[in-house]
Write a protein that holds these residues in place. Structure first.
Motif, PDB file in Angstrom:
ATOM      1  N   PRO A 608      69.110  19.407  22.109  1.00 63.69           N
ATOM      2  CA  PRO A 608      69.384  20.548  21.215  1.00 63.69           C
ATOM      3  C   PRO A 608      68.447  20.654  20.024  1.00 63.69           C
ATOM      4  N   ARG A 609      67.703  19.578  19.701  1.00 57.79           N
ATOM      5  CA  ARG A 609      66.853  19.593  18.510  1.00 57.79           C
ATOM      6  C   ARG A 609      65.405  19.912  18.825  1.00 57.79           C
ATOM      7  N   ARG A 626      65.425  22.339  12.212  1.00 57.54           N
ATOM      8  CA  ARG A 626      64.605  21.792  11.125  1.00 57.54           C
ATOM      9  C   ARG A 626      64.719  20.280  11.006  1.00 57.54           C
ATOM     10  N   ASP A 627      65.864  19.712  11.348  1.00 58.23           N
ATOM     11  CA  ASP A 627      66.018  18.268  11.176  1.00 58.23           C
ATOM     12  C   ASP A 627      65.190  17.463  12.173  1.00 58.23           C
ATOM     13  N   VAL A 639      52.565  20.730  17.386  1.00 56.37           N
ATOM     14  CA  VAL A 639      53.949  21.016  17.017  1.00 56.37           C
ATOM     15  C   VAL A 639      54.139  22.528  17.009  1.00 56.37           C
ATOM     16  N   LEU A 640      55.061  23.002  17.811  1.00 59.58           N
ATOM     17  CA  LEU A 640      55.409  24.422  17.883  1.00 59.58           C
ATOM     18  C   LEU A 640      56.816  24.563  17.336  1.00 59.58           C
ATOM     19  N   ALA A 641      56.915  24.983  16.085  1.00 57.79           N
ATOM     20  CA  ALA A 641      58.205  25.043  15.399  1.00 57.79           C
ATOM     21  C   ALA A 641      58.765  26.453  15.491  1.00 57.79           C
ATOM     22  N   LEU A 642      59.891  26.588  16.141  1.00 56.22           N
ATOM     23  CA  LEU A 642      60.556  27.881  16.231  1.00 56.22           C
ATOM     24  C   LEU A 642      61.399  28.150  14.996  1.00 56.22           C
TER      25      LEU A 642
END
Length: 704
Positions: A608-609, A626-627, A639-642
């Motif tokens: 889930p993270r 975010r965590d 890093v592909l941050a949604l």
């Protein structure tokens, strides 16, 4: 000595080539539309919008230079050739300036919209309204010219018709940007159509004015809607939707399964009203009216009934043009048909490449934006190739026809249908590969069934049905038309089920389609053996499909989906509303979804993270919460941050977060051979009038 001999050989070859071009001097004017097309292509390829005066002022200067050099043929012709290119550039500039209008820049809450209905289009599950808004609740400043709002099937839209005023509540959406760099640019197309935004209704439309007033355009739109409904109700099912498309050009109600089968068998051209349909309608009317007049001795013996029939055929073709929505292929077809019948009126033969050139020049001058669309490119490619091919084979075909028996003429017709299908398919294949990434392997057998059926059964009954509609007698001709359409649908389904009926290919680069276009023009516009040199750039253009591999990673501009290329397809992570974007990525890569491995220690792996993947030796992390950012930055190369990031990962880590995606749109990343190479939609599109920021939750699939 060897080098000198080689140079002499090259010099002789060059002289022979120049002599062949000079011998075809009467063909030089045919290069006017391609020259205009170069200027239009340059305009749309620019990263920044040029100054408004650039095209017109440069055109005036070049024409002045050509006039000053009027006694020097070579220099004058060179100046005029460049002036033709600048004419296309200037036409595109003017068209873009005239099309500028306000747009929806961000998604709104459900808001009241009031305006005039321009067009209604039935869908499989609901109705689509094209509206000229007169009031939008809470809107500040000038209103968009047009909005396209979808009314779900659960809402009744009784009384919705062109020309009537409508009130409804709708969520308004900005135009969706391309799904990835190089993909279909819907906002650019919509910009020139005056479309300022999309939306979906949250309440049933309420008709505020029942009189349905308005001018000729509204009357014609209501007629089109009424005829579409009568045809669909009389025939029913998918056949009714296809029959309505053949008569009124309204294709929205055709089931997607039928559309797909017709695309996979090379029959999709039958659903777009173009040369075949216009020529059939004009020809049927011409033959029918002339036969009717010939049955009246007073007219047949003393009046020019052939010319009268030609004039009535042109009027019928013009009505068909207006009724079907006057799209680019229909405009081109009508111009050519009108000139052909005008030649009948003045006792001249008109079907020629010059006719095609003037039709193309007229459209490029008044609708330059049409040139970058698939409709214009495929329509003119097919017609140009067919006219050139039949021009070269005209005398031979005449000889065969004169010497053939009745059975021989039937076989000749079948052979000519096959020849026509082969030429049209060959001419349009590069453009189909470029725009749709699909190749129909069995287009010839499908067209050998569908084209005669459409020509000799479906369209004649369609003409009879339209003539009978004012009298309310259309039921029996529409029933007969429906039988032919149903047979065509079944043939398409049958052939589409053959193994290998349709192939998906990777996206062709812009250079590839440019090479195919230049080669095709060279092959068709010249008359002598020098024309065969055009086969080389065509071959290079088709081979270019393998030059550039697809991106290894694609990230949606709204952080809804990520696709990573693996050894057996693409691993896809997506959320609701990203299915069309993902479908576009897979189609342009000629790939499929790869199955996600199961198990805690496998790669790729999702929790889930975050998701962890590996491609081309690079460790990739897709951050969903975010965590998980700190863990991702420590363990991944990319890093592909949604989600938004509040810090940088550090040196050596490529990090793209939700804010980067909002600014740059969809990102495409290529791996291998050094550091990752990133391309964005914003960089690809540049700063143009149609590149305002924004996106829609549901990009319109049919517009792609």
């Amino acid at each position: 000595m060897i080098a000198s001999g080689a140079a002499t050989g090259r010099g002789r070859l060059w002289e022979r080539w120049l002599d062949a071009v000079r011998a075809d001097a009467d063909r030089w004017p045919l290069w006017l539309p391609p020259a205009m097309g170069v200027g239009i292509a340059v305009y749309f390829a620019l990263a920044d919008e040029p100054a408004t005066w650039t095209g017109p002022v440069t055109l005036v200067l070049l024409l002045s230079v050509a006039f000053a050099l009027r006694h020097h043929a070579a220099a004058r012709n060179a100046a005029l050739a460049v002036a033709c290119m600048v004419l296309g550039f200037a036409a595109a500039q003017v068209s873009a300036w005239l099309a500028e209008a306000p747009r929806v820049e961000r998604r709104t809450a459900a808001t009241a919209v009031e305006g005039r209905i321009v067009q209604t289009s039935p869908r499989e599950n609901g109705l689509r309204l094209l509206i000229e808004p007169e009031r939008i609740e809470g809107w500040q400043g000038p209103l968009p010219r047009r909005l396209r709002i979808t009314v779900p099937g659960r809402f009744a839209a009784t009384g919705a018709a062109a020309g009537r005023r409508v009130v409804l509540r709708a969520v308004l959406l900005p135009l969706p940007p391309p799904a990835m760099p190089g993909a279909f640019d819907f906002p650019r197309q919509a910009y020139f159509q005056g479309l300022g935004g999309l939306g979906y209704a949250t309440t049933a439309p309420r008709i505020a004015a029942e009189d349905g007033g308005g001018g000729a355009a509204d009357w014609l739109a209501r007629l089109r809607q009424s005829m579409t409904e009568r045809i669909r109700s009389a025939i029913g099912g998918a056949a009714g939707a296809v029959a309505a498309a053949l008569v009124t050009g309204e294709r929205g109600a055709i089931p997607e399964a039928v559309n797909q089968a017709w695309r996979d068998t090379g029959l999709a051209h039958l659903l777009s009203i173009s040369g075949l349909h216009i020529s059939l309608v004009a020809g049927i009317v011409f033959l029918g009216v002339r036969t009717l007049f010939a049955c009246i001795p007073a007219l047949a013996l003393g009046r020019p009934i052939k010319k009268w029939a030609a004039a009535i055929a042109v009027a019928a073709a013009f009505f068909y043009l207006l009724l079907s929505g006057a799209e680019v292929p229909t405009q081109r077809s009508f111009l050519m048909a009108a000139i052909v019948f005008l030649a009948v009126l003045v006792d001249r033969e008109a079907i020629s490449l010059r006719l095609v050139a003037w039709a193309a020049a007229a459209i490029l001058l008044f609708l330059p934006e049409a040139m970058v669309g698939a409709s214009f490119q495929m329509s003119f490619a097919a017609v140009l190739a067919l006219v050139a091919a039949y021009e070269a084979a005209r005398e031979r075909i005449r000889g065969w026809r004169a010497a053939a028996s009745p059975v021989g003429r039937l076989l000749l017709y079948v052979g000519l249908v096959a020849f026509t299908t082969l030429i049209a398919t060959a001419a349009t294949t590069p453009f189909a590969l470029y725009h749709f990434n699909r190749f129909a392997a069995f287009a010839m057998p499908a067209n050998l069934i569908a084209v005669p059926l459409t020509s000799f059964w479906v369209m004649p009954w369609a003409v009879v049905a339209v003539v009978a509609m004012p009298l309310g007698l259309e039921a029996w001709p529409l029933a007969a038309m429906g039988w032919g359409v149903e047979a065509t649908i079944r043939a398409a389904d049958w052939i589409a089920a053959w193994p290998g009926a349709a192939w998906t290919v990777p996206a062709m680069p812009d250079l590839g389609i440019a090479l195919c276009t230049v080669g095709g023009l060279w092959l068709c516009l010249w008359r002598r053996a020098v024309r065969w040199a055009g086969t080389l750039p065509i071959a290079l253009g088709l081979l270019s499909i393998g030059w550039t591999p697809p991106p290894d990673i694609v990230v949606d501009g709204e952080a809804r989906a990520v696709a990573v290329r693996g050894p057996e397809g693409h691993w896809v992570f997506e959320t609701r509303g990203a299915d069309i974007a993902v479908e576009t990525w897979l189609r342009r890569a000629a790939s499929e979804r790869a199955a996600w491995p199961e198990g805690q220690g496998t790669v790729p792996y999702c929790d889930p993270r975050l998701c962890r993947l590996r491609a081309q030796g690079e460790r990739i992390a897709i951050v969903r919460r975010r965590d998980a950012l700190t863990q991702a930055c420590r363990s991944a190369d990319i890093v592909l941050a949604l989600v938004p990031m509040r810090w940088h990962c550090g040196r050596g880590v490529l990090a793209i977060d939700r804010r980067d995606l909002a600014r740059g749109g969809a990102h495409a990343i290529r791996l291998g051979g050094g550091p990752p190479r990133v391309a964005t939609v914003a960089e690809f599109r540049g700063r143009r009038p149609w590149t305002a920021a924004g996106g829609a939750d549901e990009p319109p699939a049919e517009d792609q």
